[in-house]
Design a protein around this motif. Sequence first.
Motif, short mmCIF file in Angstrom:
data_model
loop_
_atom_site.label_atom_id
_atom_site.label_comp_id
_atom_site.label_asym_id
_atom_site.label_seq_id
_atom_site.Cartn_x
_atom_site.Cartn_y
_atom_site.Cartn_z
N PRO A 9 0.82 -1.22 0.00
CA PRO A 9 0.00 0.00 0.00
C PRO A 9 0.85 1.27 0.00
CG PRO A 9 -0.72 -1.53 1.70
CD PRO A 9 0.61 -2.03 1.22
N LYS A 10 0.41 2.22 -0.82
CA LYS A 10 1.04 3.53 -0.85
C LYS A 10 0.04 4.56 -0.29
CE LYS A 10 4.88 2.41 -3.14
NZ LYS A 10 4.56 1.15 -3.81
N GLU A 11 0.43 5.82 -0.28
CA GLU A 11 -0.45 6.86 0.26
C GLU A 11 -1.74 6.99 -0.53
OE1 GLU A 11 -0.36 11.68 1.28
OE2 GLU A 11 1.47 10.61 0.71
N ASN A 12 -1.64 6.77 -1.85
CA ASN A 12 -2.82 6.79 -2.72
C ASN A 12 -2.85 5.51 -3.54
OD1 ASN A 12 -3.84 9.72 -2.44
ND2 ASN A 12 -1.66 10.00 -2.89
N ALA A 13 -4.05 5.01 -3.78
CA ALA A 13 -4.20 3.81 -4.60
C ALA A 13 -5.27 4.04 -5.66
CB ALA A 13 -4.58 2.61 -3.73
N ILE A 14 -4.98 3.63 -6.89
CA ILE A 14 -5.98 3.68 -7.95
C ILE A 14 -6.97 2.55 -7.73
CG2 ILE A 14 -6.38 3.60 -10.44
CD1 ILE A 14 -4.81 6.03 -9.43
N GLU A 15 -8.25 2.86 -7.85
CA GLU A 15 -9.28 1.86 -7.66
C GLU A 15 -10.13 1.70 -8.91
OE1 GLU A 15 -10.19 1.72 -2.93
OE2 GLU A 15 -11.44 3.06 -4.11
N LEU A 16 -10.74 0.56 -9.02
CA LEU A 16 -11.70 0.27 -10.08
C LEU A 16 -13.07 0.28 -9.41
CD1 LEU A 16 -11.34 -2.64 -12.63
CD2 LEU A 16 -13.46 -2.30 -11.38
N LEU A 17 -14.00 1.03 -9.98
CA LEU A 17 -15.34 1.15 -9.41
C LEU A 17 -16.36 0.51 -10.34
CD1 LEU A 17 -13.66 3.45 -8.00
CD2 LEU A 17 -15.80 4.70 -7.82
N LEU A 18 -17.14 -0.40 -9.79
CA LEU A 18 -18.18 -1.10 -10.54
C LEU A 18 -19.54 -0.60 -10.07
CD1 LEU A 18 -18.97 -3.48 -12.48
CD2 LEU A 18 -19.06 -4.91 -10.43
N PHE A 19 -20.31 -0.03 -10.98
CA PHE A 19 -21.66 0.46 -10.66
C PHE A 19 -22.70 -0.41 -11.36
CE2 PHE A 19 -18.95 4.24 -10.36
CZ PHE A 19 -19.36 4.80 -9.15
N ASN A 20 -23.84 -0.62 -10.69
CA ASN A 20 -24.91 -1.38 -11.33
C ASN A 20 -26.21 -1.25 -10.53
OD1 ASN A 20 -26.07 -3.11 -13.25
ND2 ASN A 20 -25.71 -4.92 -11.99
N SER A 21 -27.28 -1.66 -11.14
CA SER A 21 -28.56 -1.86 -10.47
C SER A 21 -29.29 -2.92 -11.29
CB SER A 21 -29.38 -0.57 -10.43
OG SER A 21 -29.90 -0.28 -11.71
N HIS A 22 -30.33 -3.49 -10.69
CA HIS A 22 -31.11 -4.51 -11.42
C HIS A 22 -32.51 -4.00 -11.75
CE1 HIS A 22 -27.84 -7.18 -10.73
NE2 HIS A 22 -28.04 -7.28 -9.44
N ASP A 23 -32.69 -2.67 -11.65
CA ASP A 23 -33.98 -2.09 -12.02
C ASP A 23 -33.81 -0.97 -13.05
OD1 ASP A 23 -32.77 -0.13 -10.55
OD2 ASP A 23 -34.31 0.00 -9.00
N ARG A 24 -32.62 -0.91 -13.65
CA ARG A 24 -32.29 0.04 -14.72
C ARG A 24 -32.13 1.48 -14.23
NH1 ARG A 24 -34.07 -1.06 -20.75
NH2 ARG A 24 -31.96 -0.22 -20.88
N THR A 25 -32.05 1.70 -12.91
CA THR A 25 -31.83 3.05 -12.41
C THR A 25 -30.35 3.43 -12.51
OG1 THR A 25 -31.59 2.20 -10.15
CG2 THR A 25 -33.78 2.98 -10.81
N LYS A 26 -29.48 2.44 -12.68
CA LYS A 26 -28.05 2.70 -12.83
C LYS A 26 -27.49 1.71 -13.84
CE LYS A 26 -24.16 4.75 -11.55
NZ LYS A 26 -23.95 6.21 -11.69
N ALA A 27 -26.80 2.24 -14.85
CA ALA A 27 -26.23 1.37 -15.87
C ALA A 27 -25.04 0.60 -15.32
CB ALA A 27 -25.80 2.19 -17.08
N PHE A 28 -24.82 -0.59 -15.84
CA PHE A 28 -23.67 -1.41 -15.48
C PHE A 28 -22.43 -0.74 -16.08
CE2 PHE A 28 -23.84 -6.17 -14.36
CZ PHE A 28 -22.80 -6.02 -13.45
N SER A 29 -21.51 -0.27 -15.25
CA SER A 29 -20.35 0.42 -15.77
C SER A 29 -19.14 0.29 -14.85
CB SER A 29 -20.66 1.91 -15.98
OG SER A 29 -20.93 2.53 -14.74
#
Length: 271
Positions: free
Chosen positions: A84-104
């Motif tokens: 671990p360093k002071e800052n870390a790049i992260e991957l963020l996964l967004f989703n919903s199963h009612d179409r209020t948020k696109a899978f991205s």
Amino acid sequence: MSVNIKPLSNEQLKTKAPTLFTQEAHQDVSAKYHFIPTIEVIEEIKSHNWYPVNVSEAGVRDIEKEGYQQHCVRFRHFEDLLNPKENAIELLLFNSHDRTKAFSISAGIYRFVCANGLVISDNVFESYKIKHLGDRDNDISNAIAKITAVKPKLMKRIEKLESIKLNEAEKESFAKNTIPLRFEEHLEVDYKDLLLPNREEDFKDDLYTTLNIIQENLIRGNIKGVNKQTNRRFTSKKISSISKDASLNKNLWDMAEKIATIKEPTYLMAA
């Protein structure tokens, strides 16, 4: 700096966000909707050496939406978990199963000193939509490959933001211009409250630290103000909406980038 960050097991994920394991779309979704269980995408991402370290799911007012609501999973690369360093790049996964948020899939930054989770602007790293699994050129593999490839460049960008110093007037201007991102026009707050550091390590004058201080105060709330329509005082609450959190973060990052180009016209070339 915390060094005790461990990936979440599937059992922990299910406890924190059962929606990840939902196996069908909400009944109101069109038959044309291509349903993908979030846990399947999580497993695919893990196979690329990114591991889930945090998860959140939105609350629901309609009980029928329980299990289908928006959710966000944050992943960290094996290398950053190992060292671990002071800052870390992260991957963020967004989703919903009612179409209020696109899978991205988006990119983010985790700052250990304050457990801050920034979301990088789409102008810096474009979000990638997920439409299918298993194909040779599927969206997940492409997105992960691009985030992995851009990690060193994003870290350089952070270093550059840390090297840009702001005077008091510039910090105040930054804070003033972020108020409309969180508060409606009739809600009046003191911009100086947004610049108050929450820890000794944040008593610095660089652009990156200032961005994080403002972001933390806007997201976590407890900012006092006055409703000019009713003359009533209020105290802001923590932002719990996944969409509002991501949108505010991206807009803040955009503003920091704009300040960087004003302070140093060669910033984008250097970054």
